[in-house]
Scaffold this motif. Structure first.
Motif, PDB file in Angstrom:
ATOM      1  N   ALA A  22       0.840  -1.199   0.000  1.00  0.00           N
ATOM      2  CA  ALA A  22       0.000   0.000   0.000  1.00  0.00           C
ATOM      3  C   ALA A  22       0.870   1.241   0.000  1.00  0.00           C
ATOM      4  O   ALA A  22       1.868   1.308   0.705  1.00  0.00           O
ATOM      5  N   ALA A  23       0.445   2.212  -0.846  1.00  0.00           N
ATOM      6  CA  ALA A  23       1.175   3.481  -0.928  1.00  0.00           C
ATOM      7  C   ALA A  23       0.919   4.269   0.342  1.00  0.00           C
ATOM      8  O   ALA A  23      -0.149   4.197   0.943  1.00  0.00           O
ATOM      9  N   PRO A  24       1.909   5.014   0.770  1.00  0.00           N
ATOM     10  CA  PRO A  24       1.694   5.807   1.988  1.00  0.00           C
ATOM     11  C   PRO A  24       0.603   6.850   1.781  1.00  0.00           C
ATOM     12  O   PRO A  24       0.454   7.409   0.697  1.00  0.00           O
ATOM     13  N   ALA A  25      -0.199   7.095   2.801  1.00  0.00           N
ATOM     14  CA  ALA A  25      -1.311   8.062   2.716  1.00  0.00           C
ATOM     15  C   ALA A  25      -0.761   9.455   2.488  1.00  0.00           C
ATOM     16  O   ALA A  25       0.241   9.846   3.079  1.00  0.00           O
ATOM     17  N   LYS A  26      -1.469  10.200   1.572  1.00  0.00           N
ATOM     18  CA  LYS A  26      -1.059  11.560   1.290  1.00  0.00           C
ATOM     19  C   LYS A  26      -1.498  12.482   2.426  1.00  0.00           C
ATOM     20  O   LYS A  26      -2.541  12.303   3.025  1.00  0.00           O
ATOM     21  N   LYS A  27      -0.671  13.472   2.608  1.00  0.00           N
ATOM     22  CA  LYS A  27      -0.997  14.454   3.637  1.00  0.00           C
ATOM     23  C   LYS A  27      -2.165  15.305   3.171  1.00  0.00           C
ATOM     24  O   LYS A  27      -2.173  15.774   2.037  1.00  0.00           O
ATOM     25  N   PRO A  28      -3.197  15.471   3.974  1.00  0.00           N
ATOM     26  CA  PRO A  28      -4.330  16.315   3.537  1.00  0.00           C
ATOM     27  C   PRO A  28      -3.891  17.769   3.337  1.00  0.00           C
ATOM     28  O   PRO A  28      -3.057  18.280   4.071  1.00  0.00           O
ATOM     29  N   ARG A  29      -4.476  18.399   2.273  1.00  0.00           N
ATOM     30  CA  ARG A  29      -4.165  19.789   2.025  1.00  0.00           C
ATOM     31  C   ARG A  29      -4.795  20.667   3.097  1.00  0.00           C
ATOM     32  O   ARG A  29      -5.932  20.431   3.516  1.00  0.00           O
ATOM     33  N   PRO A  30      -4.064  21.635   3.513  1.00  0.00           N
ATOM     34  CA  PRO A  30      -4.666  22.519   4.542  1.00  0.00           C
ATOM     35  C   PRO A  30      -5.835  23.305   3.968  1.00  0.00           C
ATOM     36  O   PRO A  30      -5.781  23.802   2.839  1.00  0.00           O
ATOM     37  N   ARG A  31      -6.938  23.386   4.693  1.00  0.00           N
ATOM     38  CA  ARG A  31      -8.119  24.131   4.248  1.00  0.00           C
ATOM     39  C   ARG A  31      -7.925  25.621   4.548  1.00  0.00           C
ATOM     40  O   ARG A  31      -7.412  25.973   5.601  1.00  0.00           O
ATOM     41  N   PRO A  32      -8.366  26.474   3.597  1.00  0.00           N
ATOM     42  CA  PRO A  32      -8.248  27.923   3.865  1.00  0.00           C
ATOM     43  C   PRO A  32      -9.171  28.335   4.998  1.00  0.00           C
ATOM     44  O   PRO A  32     -10.217  27.730   5.229  1.00  0.00           O
ATOM     45  N   ASP A  33      -8.737  29.334   5.687  1.00  0.00           N
ATOM     46  CA  ASP A  33      -9.565  29.844   6.780  1.00  0.00           C
ATOM     47  C   ASP A  33     -10.895  30.353   6.240  1.00  0.00           C
ATOM     48  O   ASP A  33     -10.965  30.993   5.182  1.00  0.00           O
ATOM     49  N   LYS A  34     -11.989  30.075   6.944  1.00  0.00           N
ATOM     50  CA  LYS A  34     -13.330  30.495   6.536  1.00  0.00           C
ATOM     51  C   LYS A  34     -13.446  32.009   6.689  1.00  0.00           C
ATOM     52  O   LYS A  34     -13.151  32.563   7.741  1.00  0.00           O
TER      53      LYS A  34
END
Length: 307
Positions: A22-34
């Motif tokens: 299994a490929a390593p999990a990608k880091k989630p992209r940071p969400r912009p501040d609301k």
């Protein structure tokens, strides 16, 4: 070894493993501040159960409630004769009413005066006279007897034309025809005719806001008070073409309105009526009636009659 692993289904025939790491999990992209909206949140009138016209409108930068309104139309000049306006000309201004002219328009003819009126020319000549008069003095707003708008003038023409022709008046929300076969003339008892018309189509059922009968009949009465045709001694000759000026028409109070009919002298009936009304009136009113029997000063007409 590969054959044994292949028989177990652990690799394929290319020697690749059946179970890939299994490929390593990608880091989630940071969400912009609301970002909070600057104004109040949008609302749906439909979901809120509020009629659209009652929904609160957003506030502008100044803090005051802003309501949309259509562009402001230019105010209509009540004395501008719109039929004289051309591309390179601003149009003619009709003079305001004098006290004598207003008295003539506001005073109904007596039965004797009405019955003394005679007509000249073809059946449609009096309609032409009425339209010339009504487009100059047939308005009601913003001033009484001002120049009417084009639209209101057209509505008057619609009713007058079918009354003069004898076709009668019809409307889409009432069956039948009013006064079919009756050809109207300036001698008509218009008060009696209007009374019958309002029984045929009462005001509360009239969806035209009075333009079926009330307003056109008022223009007819104004015209009747101001004018009608007479041509003493004219011999009817259908083989000859008569111009409007050759009819030598004189009108009851026609001489008081030189803007429409220049250089017209008062008739004998008008002079006699003015003297009789002056004799029956007080001093100040008598002077006004005597003026009504005199020839008015000529003014520049909006359009001249044909030679």
């Amino acid at each position: 070894n590969n054959l044994h692993l292949l028989s177990l289904g652990l690799i394929d025939d290319k020697g690749q493993g059946a179970f890939k790491k299994a490929a390593p999990a990608k880091k989630p992209r940071p969400r912009p501040d609301k970002v909070e909206p600057a104004g109040p949140a949008r609302r749906s009138a439909r979901l809120d159960g509020v009629p659209a016209e009652e929904e609160d409108l957003p506030l502008g930068d100044g803090g005051a409630e802003e309501h949309w309104s259509p562009p402001t139309r230019a105010e209509r000049d009540p004395y501008l004769c719109w039929w004289t306006v051309e591309k390179d000309k601003p149009g003619v201004q009709r003079p305001p009413l004098t006290a004598t002219q207003r008295r003539a328009l506001e005073t109904p003819l007596t039965q004797q005066e009405r019955e003394s009126l005679t007509l000249a020319g073809g059946e449609d000549d009096w309609v032409t006279d009425l339209l010339q008069f009504a487009r100059a003095y047939g308005g009601k707003h913003p001033d009484a007897f001002c120049v009417p708008s084009r639209e209101n003038f057209r509505k008057v023409l619609d009713t007058v034309s079918v009354l003069a022709s004898g076709d009668g008046v019809t409307c889409s929300y009432r069956g039948g025809t009013f006064d079919a076969g009756v050809q109207y003339t300036p001698r008509q008892d218009l008060d009696e005719a209007l009374s019958r018309a309002l029984k045929w189509l009462p005001k509360k059922k009239d969806k035209s806001n009075g333009w079926t009968f009330t307003h056109p009949f008022e223009k007819l009465k104004q015209h009747q008070r101001a004018l009608t045709c007479t041509c003493p001694g004219r011999i009817l000759d259908t083989s000859r073409t008569w111009s409007r000026r050759q009819y030598q028409r004189a009108l009851f109070w026609r001489h008081l309105f030189p803007f429409v009919w220049p250089a017209v002298q008062p008739t004998a009936q008008a002079e006699a009526s003015a003297r009789a009304r002056a004799a029956a009136s007080g001093t100040a009113e008598a002077a006004e009636w005597r003026k009504m029997g005199e020839a008015a000063a000529p003014v520049q007409a909006a359009d001249q009659e044909d030679e």
